[in-house]
Design a protein around this motif. Structure first.
Motif, PDB file in Angstrom:
ATOM      1  N   SER A 235     -20.290   5.871 -17.994  1.00 31.50           N
ATOM      2  CA  SER A 235     -18.987   6.365 -17.536  1.00 31.50           C
ATOM      3  C   SER A 235     -19.069   6.713 -16.056  1.00 31.50           C
ATOM      4  O   SER A 235     -20.164   6.854 -15.495  1.00 31.50           O
ATOM      5  CB  SER A 235     -18.587   7.612 -18.327  1.00 31.50           C
ATOM      6  OG  SER A 235     -19.461   8.700 -18.009  1.00 31.50           O
ATOM      7  N   ALA A 236     -17.929   6.855 -15.413  1.00 31.09           N
ATOM      8  CA  ALA A 236     -17.897   7.219 -13.990  1.00 31.09           C
ATOM      9  C   ALA A 236     -18.595   8.548 -13.765  1.00 31.09           C
ATOM     10  O   ALA A 236     -19.320   8.731 -12.773  1.00 31.09           O
ATOM     11  CB  ALA A 236     -16.456   7.273 -13.501  1.00 31.09           C
ATOM     12  N   GLN A 240     -21.910   9.193 -11.386  1.00 28.44           N
ATOM     13  CA  GLN A 240     -21.856  10.168 -10.288  1.00 28.44           C
ATOM     14  C   GLN A 240     -22.914  11.251 -10.440  1.00 28.44           C
ATOM     15  O   GLN A 240     -23.536  11.679  -9.462  1.00 28.44           O
ATOM     16  CB  GLN A 240     -20.456  10.801 -10.232  1.00 28.44           C
ATOM     17  CG  GLN A 240     -19.364   9.820  -9.802  1.00 28.44           C
ATOM     18  CD  GLN A 240     -17.958  10.347 -10.102  1.00 28.44           C
ATOM     19  OE1 GLN A 240     -17.783  11.453 -10.632  1.00 28.44           O
ATOM     20  NE2 GLN A 240     -16.958   9.540  -9.788  1.00 28.44           N
ATOM     21  N   GLU A 241     -23.145  11.685 -11.670  1.00 27.73           N
ATOM     22  CA  GLU A 241     -24.071  12.797 -11.898  1.00 27.73           C
ATOM     23  C   GLU A 241     -25.535  12.362 -11.906  1.00 27.73           C
ATOM     24  O   GLU A 241     -26.416  13.167 -11.587  1.00 27.73           O
ATOM     25  CB  GLU A 241     -23.735  13.481 -13.228  1.00 27.73           C
ATOM     26  CG  GLU A 241     -22.415  14.245 -13.216  1.00 27.73           C
ATOM     27  CD  GLU A 241     -22.122  14.901 -14.549  1.00 27.73           C
ATOM     28  OE1 GLU A 241     -22.837  14.576 -15.545  1.00 27.73           O
ATOM     29  OE2 GLU A 241     -21.189  15.715 -14.619  1.00 27.73           O
ATOM     30  N   GLN A 242     -25.818  11.120 -12.260  1.00 28.35           N
ATOM     31  CA  GLN A 242     -27.204  10.717 -12.501  1.00 28.35           C
ATOM     32  C   GLN A 242     -27.789   9.775 -11.451  1.00 28.35           C
ATOM     33  O   GLN A 242     -29.007   9.657 -11.346  1.00 28.35           O
ATOM     34  CB  GLN A 242     -27.310  10.036 -13.874  1.00 28.35           C
ATOM     35  CG  GLN A 242     -26.939  10.930 -15.036  1.00 28.35           C
ATOM     36  CD  GLN A 242     -26.983  10.188 -16.369  1.00 28.35           C
ATOM     37  OE1 GLN A 242     -27.786   9.283 -16.562  1.00 28.35           O
ATOM     38  NE2 GLN A 242     -26.099  10.577 -17.287  1.00 28.35           N
ATOM     39  N   LEU A 243     -26.956   9.088 -10.673  1.00 26.61           N
ATOM     40  CA  LEU A 243     -27.458   8.031  -9.792  1.00 26.61           C
ATOM     41  C   LEU A 243     -28.530   8.539  -8.835  1.00 26.61           C
ATOM     42  O   LEU A 243     -29.625   7.973  -8.764  1.00 26.61           O
ATOM     43  CB  LEU A 243     -26.295   7.387  -9.030  1.00 26.61           C
ATOM     44  CG  LEU A 243     -26.619   6.087  -8.294  1.00 26.61           C
ATOM     45  CD1 LEU A 243     -25.392   5.193  -8.211  1.00 26.61           C
ATOM     46  CD2 LEU A 243     -27.148   6.331  -6.893  1.00 26.61           C
ATOM     47  N   LEU A 244     -28.258   9.597  -8.104  1.00 24.48           N
ATOM     48  CA  LEU A 244     -29.251  10.077  -7.146  1.00 24.48           C
ATOM     49  C   LEU A 244     -30.372  10.888  -7.789  1.00 24.48           C
ATOM     50  O   LEU A 244     -31.537  10.716  -7.395  1.00 24.48           O
ATOM     51  CB  LEU A 244     -28.576  10.894  -6.040  1.00 24.48           C
ATOM     52  CG  LEU A 244     -27.955  10.072  -4.907  1.00 24.48           C
ATOM     53  CD1 LEU A 244     -27.577  10.979  -3.741  1.00 24.48           C
ATOM     54  CD2 LEU A 244     -28.866   8.964  -4.414  1.00 24.48           C
ATOM     55  N   ILE A 527     -24.329   0.286 -15.014  1.00 26.25           N
ATOM     56  CA  ILE A 527     -23.203   0.661 -14.150  1.00 26.25           C
ATOM     57  C   ILE A 527     -22.147  -0.430 -14.227  1.00 26.25           C
ATOM     58  O   ILE A 527     -22.446  -1.606 -13.995  1.00 26.25           O
ATOM     59  CB  ILE A 527     -23.651   0.853 -12.688  1.00 26.25           C
ATOM     60  CG1 ILE A 527     -24.673   1.991 -12.578  1.00 26.25           C
ATOM     61  CG2 ILE A 527     -22.456   1.134 -11.784  1.00 26.25           C
ATOM     62  CD1 ILE A 527     -25.249   2.170 -11.184  1.00 26.25           C
ATOM     63  N   PRO A 528     -20.895  -0.101 -14.527  1.00 24.09           N
ATOM     64  CA  PRO A 528     -19.852  -1.134 -14.593  1.00 24.09           C
ATOM     65  C   PRO A 528     -19.709  -1.854 -13.255  1.00 24.09           C
ATOM     66  O   PRO A 528     -19.800  -1.235 -12.186  1.00 24.09           O
ATOM     67  CB  PRO A 528     -18.581  -0.330 -14.925  1.00 24.09           C
ATOM     68  CG  PRO A 528     -19.082   0.929 -15.567  1.00 24.09           C
ATOM     69  CD  PRO A 528     -20.383   1.240 -14.894  1.00 24.09           C
ATOM     70  N   LYS A 543     -23.095   4.175  -2.439  1.00 19.33           N
ATOM     71  CA  LYS A 543     -22.670   4.779  -1.171  1.00 19.33           C
ATOM     72  C   LYS A 543     -21.910   6.084  -1.396  1.00 19.33           C
ATOM     73  O   LYS A 543     -22.086   7.055  -0.646  1.00 19.33           O
ATOM     74  CB  LYS A 543     -21.812   3.783  -0.391  1.00 19.33           C
ATOM     75  CG  LYS A 543     -22.582   2.577   0.119  1.00 19.33           C
ATOM     76  CD  LYS A 543     -21.671   1.542   0.760  1.00 19.33           C
ATOM     77  CE  LYS A 543     -22.453   0.342   1.260  1.00 19.33           C
ATOM     78  NZ  LYS A 543     -21.564  -0.703   1.833  1.00 19.33           N
ATOM     79  N   GLN A 544     -21.083   6.104  -2.417  1.00 19.90           N
ATOM     80  CA  GLN A 544     -20.335   7.338  -2.717  1.00 19.90           C
ATOM     81  C   GLN A 544     -21.289   8.476  -3.071  1.00 19.90           C
ATOM     82  O   GLN A 544     -21.096   9.617  -2.631  1.00 19.90           O
ATOM     83  CB  GLN A 544     -19.359   7.075  -3.859  1.00 19.90           C
ATOM     84  CG  GLN A 544     -18.193   6.181  -3.471  1.00 19.90           C
ATOM     85  CD  GLN A 544     -17.471   5.585  -4.669  1.00 19.90           C
ATOM     86  OE1 GLN A 544     -17.674   6.017  -5.815  1.00 19.90           O
ATOM     87  NE2 GLN A 544     -16.636   4.587  -4.433  1.00 19.90           N
TER      88      GLN A 544
END
Length: 631
Positions: A235-236, A240-244, A527-528, A543-544
């Motif tokens: 999910s989005a 956002q929470e896990q990528l970095l 990731i979609p 990047k976000q």
């Protein structure tokens, strides 16, 4: 980092010639200048060159289990070795060292061929089990570390970390693999599992070989890992929470070393992200960073690298590649052992040379474009796929095929009017179109370049078959994920990782690639696609996530790539050297090419009529390879 080599007599116990194995091992001494080691027994010889990184005082190789009947030679790093040591000790295994190498022999004892499933890292290794009379060769999941092998007459197996290790054996037959030439002038490299030689092979990423002296049979690679797109999409919020945090953990486990450690910093998104996370993880000391600049500002990113270095207060050093730095051309041919046409090998070699003056281990940002869809060609592919979906294949062939043939190749014109390649791609299937997109020379050009003799040897073979073979295994109907998968199977190991391995090992420098941590790759593959490419922006989600950590102009500026001004070199300081190489006896005597067409490419480039720099560079590197290896 290290180099490994070995000889196994599969059908007899004839003593391995120590002089030959020593020669094979010595030729890769640059991979491990700190020590060498050998082991011989009936029908077997193992060799190792060591670059000491962890457990410097111990872990000399070949390394054995406590009973001395299982031996390993190993190139790479097992980052979860501490946890594995604890687990294996609890199961009764006795360790004599404090490094990662010994975990491999005990993992083999405990799990057999499934030991590879337990390793987190980059590796190429060979295990000899005397009791089972088995040799086990394995390569890491993404192909970060190389491993070559060949079978000689009489069932003698050779293996080594570089192709030159194999060809150093006096009985190796250097007969060319002709489809490899077609692949080379398509991709700029020869794709796994093949090499330029018909009798030598690369062990595929995520594969192993198991050879049993008691049951000698045809050698077959077995796959133990692949990228899987069938898992539920993230999910989005999860992205956002896990990528970095997940990437930060992958960086963290790669900071273990008993020698000076640093990072490459090009000023691009991926390397800047790695440096930012390193700085956050080791706040007690500054990160050592290095970059390469160019005196030609069209190719120079050093200002952006300086900006990131200043933000994170790194110990930053910059080297300069001037517009005449083509002195490496001949050296590169010997470095890569087979034709290799990525001209960014020059700055890569220079940045590794600079880094090694200050560190022994460097982290890089390689893999970000493949994992997060950063290449511009991905966006083009999606646009073309939309058009393919709207028009039947027959109509596309009849409409765009002729347009692609008659439309001029306007290399000098603004990009929006350079439609020839787009027309050619739209006339093809998705796979053939993508193959054309990444090609150095398109099929029509290769047909003019190749001699009748070479065409006869090829017997209709097309490099597109490489993509077809991998696409058949891709577990996805997503157009973007399919081409990402193709690049992870071809361009990533064949070009990017090969380039970095040979350039870094030439200077005895270990390079670690946290973005290609296999657990991170498995997570990121979920990731979609709509989150990776948004509003014509590649790497959108990545990047976000980085916006709080890096300046806007680092994240959202136009991608430059790690290029060199080859086109200008060929019209200037390298003009004469290029002409000599193209007219060389080596190239002419090979009988592989149409010499008149080669001169046409050269003259058109010199006149400014066309930019043939990629094709000419490929020919230049092939000429140097052929003179050095086949002369």
């Amino acid at each position: 980092m290290c180099g490994i080599a070995g000889i196994l007599h599969l059908q007899d116990n004839e003593q391995v010639d120590s002089n030959i194995l020593t020669r094979m091992n010595t030729i890769q001494s640059h991979r491990g200048p700190d020590a060498d080691g050998f082991h011989y027994e009936a029908g077997l010889g193992l060799a190792h060159r060591r670059l000491s990184i962890i457990d410097i005082a111990g872990s000399h190789q070949p390394l054995f289990n406590e009973t001395g009947d299982v031996a390993v030679v190993f190139n790479g790093e097992i980052y979860n070795f501490a946890e594995l040591t604890t687990e294996l000790t609890a199961k009764g295994h006795v360790f004599a060292t404090h490094g990662d190498t010994e975990t491999i022999v005990h993992a083999w004892e405990e799990w057999g061929v499934d030991c590879v499933q337990h390793f987190r890292g980059m590796f190429a290794f060979a295990i000899w089990d005397r009791n089972k009379q088995q040799l086990f060769l394995a390569r890491d999941r993404l192909g970060i570390k190389p491993l070559f092998y060949a079978l000689l007459p009489g069932n003698k197996l050779l293996f080594g970390s570089e192709l030159k290790v194999i060809t150093a054996h006096p009985q190796f037959n250097k007969a060319l693999y002709y489809p490899g030439i077609e692949q080379y002038f398509t991709f700029g490299y020869i794709a796994e599992p093949n090499t330029i030689y018909a009798n030598a092979f690369k062990l595929n990423p995520g594969h192993y070989l198991l050879l049993d002296k008691r049951q000698p049979q045809t050698i077959q690679q077995q796959q133990y890992w692949d990228v899987d797109f069938s898992a539920p999409a993230l999910s989005a919020t999860e992205v956002q929470e896990q990528l970095l945090p997940r990437l930060k953990e992958a960086v963290d486990i790669r900071l273990i070393a008993e020698v000076p450690l640093g990072a490459f910093l090009s000023g691009g998104v991926d390397s800047s992200a790695i440096v930012a996370l390193m700085a956050q993880l080791q706040q007690d000391k500054a990160v050592n960073t290095c970059s390469i600049g160019f005196d030609d500002k069209r190719f120079d990113e050093s200002d952006y690298a300086n900006k990131v270095a200043s933000q994170y207060h790194t110990n930053h050093r910059t080297g300069l590649v001037d517009g005449n730095d083509f002195s490496l051309v001949d050296k590169l041919a010997g470095l890569y052992d087979e034709p290799y046409a990525d001209s960014s090998a020059i700055p890569t070699y220079r940045v590794c040379q600079l880094a090694r003056q200050h560190v022994t281990v460097a982290l890089s940002g390689d893999g970000g474009d493949e994992l997060f869809a950063g290449y511009r060609r991905y966006r083009f592919q999606l646009h073309e796929e939309k058009m393919r979906a709207m028009l039947p294949a027959t109509l596309r062939r009849n409409l765009f095929g002729p347009l692609g043939r008659i439309y001029p190749k306007l290399d000098w014109a603004p990009r929006f009017v350079r439609a020839k390649t787009t027309f050619q791609s739209l006339a093809n299937s998705a796979l053939a179109g993508y193959c054309d997109t990444v090609s150095i020379m398109r099929p029509q050009a290769r047909a003019q370049l190749f001699s009748p003799l070479l065409k006869q040897q090829l017997a209709g073979y097309q490099a597109t078959e490489v993509f077809q073979r991998h696409a058949a295994r891709a577990n996805t109907d997503d157009a973007l994920k399919l081409v990402q998968y193709l690049d992870m199977k071809t361009y990533l190991p064949g070009d990017i990782l090969t380039k970095v391995d040979r350039a870094s090992m030439a200077h005895s420098l270990e390079v670690r690639v946290p973005i290609l941590d296999h657990r991170y790759v498995e997570w990121a593959s979920r990731i979609p696609s709509a989150m990776n490419i948004q509003q014509q922006q590649g790497k959108a989600a990545f990047k976000q996530a980085l916006e709080p950590h890096l300046p806007h102009d680092i994240l959202y500026r136009k991608k430059m790539g790690f290029a060199v001004p080859v086109a200008a070199w060929f019209r200037g300081p390298l003009r004469e050297a290029l002409q000599q190489a193209l007219c060389s006896e080596a190239l002419a005597d090979s009988g592989l090419f149409n010499q008149a067409y080669i001169q046409q490419l050269y003259q058109q480039h010199q006149s400014g009529q066309h930019d043939h720099s990629s094709a000419l560079w490929s020919l230049l590197m092939f000429s140097h390879f052929y003179r050095q290896q086949m002369g």
